[in-house]
Design a protein around this motif. Structure first.
Motif, PDB file in Angstrom:
ATOM      1  N   ALA A  70      11.180  19.612  14.980  1.00 20.54           N
ATOM      2  CA  ALA A  70      12.463  19.811  14.292  1.00 20.54           C
ATOM      3  C   ALA A  70      13.428  18.682  14.654  1.00 20.54           C
ATOM      4  CB  ALA A  70      13.061  21.159  14.659  1.00 20.54           C
ATOM      5  N   THR A  71      14.123  18.157  13.655  1.00 23.42           N
ATOM      6  CA  THR A  71      15.108  17.091  13.877  1.00 23.42           C
ATOM      7  C   THR A  71      16.521  17.534  13.512  1.00 23.42           C
ATOM      8  OG1 THR A  71      14.833  16.184  11.645  1.00 23.42           O
ATOM      9  CG2 THR A  71      13.351  15.357  13.365  1.00 23.42           C
ATOM     10  N   GLY A  72      16.666  18.772  13.143  1.00 21.43           N
ATOM     11  CA  GLY A  72      17.981  19.290  12.769  1.00 21.43           C
ATOM     12  C   GLY A  72      17.971  20.798  12.777  1.00 21.43           C
ATOM     13  N   TYR A  73      19.059  21.370  12.288  1.00 18.94           N
ATOM     14  CA  TYR A  73      19.164  22.827  12.274  1.00 18.94           C
ATOM     15  C   TYR A  73      19.965  23.268  11.055  1.00 18.94           C
ATOM     16  CZ  TYR A  73      23.862  21.991  14.125  1.00 18.94           C
ATOM     17  OH  TYR A  73      25.150  21.554  14.306  1.00 18.94           O
ATOM     18  N   GLY A  74      19.624  24.444  10.577  1.00 19.59           N
ATOM     19  CA  GLY A  74      20.342  25.021   9.455  1.00 19.59           C
ATOM     20  C   GLY A  74      21.214  26.162   9.915  1.00 19.59           C
ATOM     21  N   ILE A  75      22.338  26.330   9.239  1.00 20.07           N
ATOM     22  CA  ILE A  75      23.278  27.412   9.555  1.00 20.07           C
ATOM     23  C   ILE A  75      23.285  28.390   8.391  1.00 20.07           C
ATOM     24  CG2 ILE A  75      25.690  27.988  10.030  1.00 20.07           C
ATOM     25  CD1 ILE A  75      25.995  25.142  11.144  1.00 20.07           C
ATOM     26  N   ALA A  76      22.936  29.629   8.672  1.00 17.05           N
ATOM     27  CA  ALA A  76      22.857  30.644   7.620  1.00 17.05           C
ATOM     28  C   ALA A  76      24.238  30.954   7.068  1.00 17.05           C
ATOM     29  CB  ALA A  76      22.212  31.914   8.166  1.00 17.05           C
ATOM     30  N   CYS A  77      24.366  30.928   5.754  1.00 13.13           N
ATOM     31  CA  CYS A  77      25.640  31.256   5.105  1.00 13.13           C
ATOM     32  C   CYS A  77      25.716  32.762   4.832  1.00 13.13           C
ATOM     33  CB  CYS A  77      25.775  30.482   3.799  1.00 13.13           C
ATOM     34  SG  CYS A  77      25.914  28.712   4.019  1.00 13.13           S
ATOM     35  N   GLY A  78      26.943  33.245   4.671  1.00 16.04           N
ATOM     36  CA  GLY A  78      27.152  34.641   4.305  1.00 16.04           C
ATOM     37  C   GLY A  78      26.994  35.631   5.430  1.00 16.04           C
ATOM     38  N   ARG A  79      26.716  35.172   6.636  1.00 16.51           N
ATOM     39  CA  ARG A  79      26.456  36.067   7.757  1.00 16.51           C
ATOM     40  C   ARG A  79      27.704  36.231   8.619  1.00 16.51           C
ATOM     41  NH1 ARG A  79      20.774  35.506   9.249  1.00 16.51           N
ATOM     42  NH2 ARG A  79      21.313  36.281  11.316  1.00 16.51           N
ATOM     43  N   ALA A  80      27.889  37.439   9.164  1.00 18.53           N
ATOM     44  CA  ALA A  80      28.998  37.691  10.079  1.00 18.53           C
ATOM     45  C   ALA A  80      28.822  36.807  11.324  1.00 18.53           C
ATOM     46  CB  ALA A  80      29.011  39.164  10.452  1.00 18.53           C
ATOM     47  N   PRO A  81      29.896  36.421  11.995  1.00 15.12           N
ATOM     48  CA  PRO A  81      31.283  36.820  11.724  1.00 15.12           C
ATOM     49  C   PRO A  81      32.027  35.899  10.747  1.00 15.12           C
ATOM     50  CG  PRO A  81      31.211  35.574  13.753  1.00 15.12           C
ATOM     51  CD  PRO A  81      29.784  35.672  13.266  1.00 15.12           C
ATOM     52  N   HIS A  82      31.456  34.729  10.429  1.00 13.39           N
ATOM     53  CA  HIS A  82      32.205  33.755   9.628  1.00 13.39           C
ATOM     54  C   HIS A  82      31.995  33.898   8.120  1.00 13.39           C
ATOM     55  CE1 HIS A  82      33.383  31.627  13.245  1.00 13.39           C
ATOM     56  NE2 HIS A  82      32.120  31.608  13.633  1.00 13.39           N
ATOM     57  N   HIS A  83      30.848  34.484   7.705  1.00  9.30           N
ATOM     58  CA  HIS A  83      30.543  34.610   6.266  1.00  9.30           C
ATOM     59  C   HIS A  83      30.736  33.250   5.577  1.00  9.30           C
ATOM     60  CE1 HIS A  83      30.486  38.956   6.871  1.00  9.30           C
ATOM     61  NE2 HIS A  83      31.614  38.813   7.538  1.00  9.30           N
ATOM     62  N   LEU A  84      30.034  32.267   6.114  1.00 10.88           N
ATOM     63  CA  LEU A  84      30.219  30.879   5.696  1.00 10.88           C
ATOM     64  C   LEU A  84      29.859  30.657   4.226  1.00 10.88           C
ATOM     65  CD1 LEU A  84      31.124  28.361   7.304  1.00 10.88           C
ATOM     66  CD2 LEU A  84      28.697  27.783   7.545  1.00 10.88           C
ATOM     67  N   ILE A  85      30.674  29.832   3.564  1.00  8.24           N
ATOM     68  CA  ILE A  85      30.439  29.389   2.186  1.00  8.24           C
ATOM     69  C   ILE A  85      30.454  27.865   2.207  1.00  8.24           C
ATOM     70  CG2 ILE A  85      31.324  29.361  -0.188  1.00  8.24           C
ATOM     71  CD1 ILE A  85      32.916  31.938   0.591  1.00  8.24           C
ATOM     72  N   GLY A  86      29.435  27.245   1.625  1.00 11.28           N
ATOM     73  CA  GLY A  86      29.391  25.793   1.577  1.00 11.28           C
ATOM     74  C   GLY A  86      29.626  25.279   0.169  1.00 11.28           C
ATOM     75  N   VAL A  87      30.571  24.358   0.014  1.00  9.59           N
ATOM     76  CA  VAL A  87      30.822  23.699  -1.277  1.00  9.59           C
ATOM     77  C   VAL A  87      30.272  22.283  -1.156  1.00  9.59           C
ATOM     78  CG1 VAL A  87      32.555  22.981  -2.954  1.00  9.59           C
ATOM     79  CG2 VAL A  87      32.892  25.089  -1.633  1.00  9.59           C
ATOM     80  N   ASP A  88      29.187  22.027  -1.878  1.00 13.75           N
ATOM     81  CA  ASP A  88      28.469  20.759  -1.788  1.00 13.75           C
ATOM     82  C   ASP A  88      28.895  19.856  -2.947  1.00 13.75           C
ATOM     83  OD1 ASP A  88      26.687  18.682  -1.735  1.00 13.75           O
ATOM     84  OD2 ASP A  88      24.879  19.909  -1.852  1.00 13.75           O
ATOM     85  N   LEU A  89      29.553  18.753  -2.618  1.00 12.88           N
ATOM     86  CA  LEU A  89      30.020  17.797  -3.627  1.00 12.88           C
ATOM     87  C   LEU A  89      29.054  16.613  -3.642  1.00 12.88           C
ATOM     88  CD1 LEU A  89      33.843  17.854  -2.774  1.00 12.88           C
ATOM     89  CD2 LEU A  89      32.595  19.251  -4.440  1.00 12.88           C
ATOM     90  N   ASP A  90      28.207  16.574  -4.647  1.00 13.19           N
ATOM     91  CA  ASP A  90      27.166  15.553  -4.733  1.00 13.19           C
ATOM     92  C   ASP A  90      27.708  14.212  -5.202  1.00 13.19           C
ATOM     93  OD1 ASP A  90      25.067  17.094  -3.860  1.00 13.19           O
ATOM     94  OD2 ASP A  90      24.554  17.805  -5.868  1.00 13.19           O
ATOM     95  N   ILE A  91      27.002  13.171  -4.806  1.00 12.05           N
ATOM     96  CA  ILE A  91      27.216  11.827  -5.342  1.00 12.05           C
ATOM     97  C   ILE A  91      26.088  11.555  -6.325  1.00 12.05           C
ATOM     98  CG2 ILE A  91      27.244   9.375  -4.786  1.00 12.05           C
ATOM     99  CD1 ILE A  91      29.707  10.783  -3.822  1.00 12.05           C
ATOM    100  N   ASP A  92      26.399  11.063  -7.529  1.00 12.02           N
ATOM    101  CA  ASP A  92      25.331  10.853  -8.503  1.00 12.02           C
ATOM    102  C   ASP A  92      24.557   9.571  -8.196  1.00 12.02           C
ATOM    103  OD1 ASP A  92      26.696   8.638  -9.511  1.00 12.02           O
ATOM    104  OD2 ASP A  92      27.555   9.730 -11.196  1.00 12.02           O
ATOM    105  N   ALA A  93      23.535   9.319  -8.995  1.00 15.25           N
ATOM    106  CA  ALA A  93      22.623   8.205  -8.732  1.00 15.25           C
ATOM    107  C   ALA A  93      23.322   6.847  -8.757  1.00 15.25           C
ATOM    108  CB  ALA A  93      21.485   8.216  -9.748  1.00 15.25           C
ATOM    109  N   THR A  94      24.460   6.775  -9.429  1.00 18.16           N
ATOM    110  CA  THR A  94      25.185   5.500  -9.506  1.00 18.16           C
ATOM    111  C   THR A  94      26.220   5.359  -8.395  1.00 18.16           C
ATOM    112  OG1 THR A  94      26.922   6.377 -10.971  1.00 18.16           O
ATOM    113  CG2 THR A  94      24.911   5.535 -12.010  1.00 18.16           C
TER     114      THR A  94
END
Length: 301
Positions: free
Chosen positions: A81-105
């Motif tokens: 493993a080279t990283g870690y994932g954080i589960a969204c929607g779980r107590a106590p933070h109920h995390l929401i991620g807004v991912d703003l992508d960069i397009d191919a250009t």
């Protein structure tokens, strides 16, 4: 530097333990940003619905934990493993991620799209944890209220804006991937995830759409035509977008064959088309999926 070297793996565990200490459930990720542990059910023929009840690791985001001993055990089982994932929607933070992508250009139209949504719906994004991705995109971390389930979505709010909610995960700060390292944005190190503005939360939790158990609504034909109009270089993207819309409206399974046929006519193989549609089904159903990231060994906002 080899992505799988001992120092990278050690730092990934240190980051994960720091996040867990702050109440964020974590899992180990490979350099491809996918869960590092293989499913214990991978050889089973029937569809598997186990979410960890079998007691074995390898259930993706359902393995996520804040228990330090359990975190160490997961990483010990996945020394690559080279990283870690954080589960969204779980107590106590109920995390929401807004991912703003960069397009191919290299354009960041998604940032402009979010600003336009904010102006139109009268909300502002508060100062919060923000992560810069290797491609130059941004992941904005927000918290949701208990009892509100935010679904995963891809480009539903606007093109290039993906949402990680219940059943999804964000790639954690400092994770190393094949494309580079995810880092905290300047000034974000001392921030905590801020509450999601109510107006934005309403956009992220649309009312349930009617389910169509037999056949498909007429406007499903519009999605098929959308796929048929794809040119080389956009076939997979158009298919994924159309499949996401179909599943969000409740008739994805009914439309899957027609979308597959349309994709094959544009040049994809049936296997490629089926795999893309399956990915859309997982993303929109809230089952484990998705990536998002940040940096700083042993420290977490």
């Amino acid at each position: 530097m080899a992505i799988t070297d001992r120092q990278t793996a050690t730092l990934a565990l240190a980051h994960a333990l720091s996040a867990a200490e702050h109440g964020l459930p974590v899992i180990p990720l490979s350099a491809t940003k996918l869960p590092a542990l293989r499913s214990p059910h991978h050889d089973e023929d029937l569809p598997v619905t186990c979410r960890g009840a079998c007691g074995l690791p390898g259930h993706g985001v359902h393995d996520a934990t804040t228990n330090p001993a359990a975190v160490r055990a997961l990483f010990a089982a996945a020394p690559w493993a080279t990283g870690y994932g954080i589960a969204c929607g779980r107590a106590p933070h109920h995390l929401i991620g807004v991912d703003l992508d960069i397009d191919a250009t290299g354009r960041n139209d998604s940032v402009v799209a979010l600003q336009q949504l904010a102006l139109h719906h009268l909300f502002t994004i508060p100062p919060t944890v923000t992560v810069i991705t290797p491609s130059g995109g941004r992941h904005i971390w927000l918290t949701g209220p208990p009892g509100v389930s935010v679904p995963n979505s891809a480009s539903r709010l606007a093109p290039g804006i993906d949402i990680r909610g219940a059943g999804g995960y964000l790639v954690g700060p400092g994770s190393v991937t094949t494309r580079g390292t995810y880092r905290l944005a300047p000034g974000a190190a001392d921030l905590s995830p801020a509450p999601c503005p109510r107006a934005l939360l309403r956009l992220l939790t649309p009312p349930a759409r009617p389910h169509h158990p037999s056949g498909r609504p007429h406007h499903g034909q519009g999605l098929v035509r959308f796929v048929l109009a794809a040119h080389e270089g956009q076939r997979n993207t158009r298919l994924f977008w159309a499949a996401c819309r179909a599943y969000e409206h409740g008739f994805g399974d009914a439309l899957a064959d027609a979308l597959t046929d349309a994709a094959v006519r544009t040049g994809l193989t049936e296997r490629e088309a089926r795999a893309t549609i399956a990915s859309a089904a997982r993303l929109t159903s809230g089952r484990p999926m998705g990536p998002e990231d940040v940096e700083r060994p042993g420290r977490f906002p």
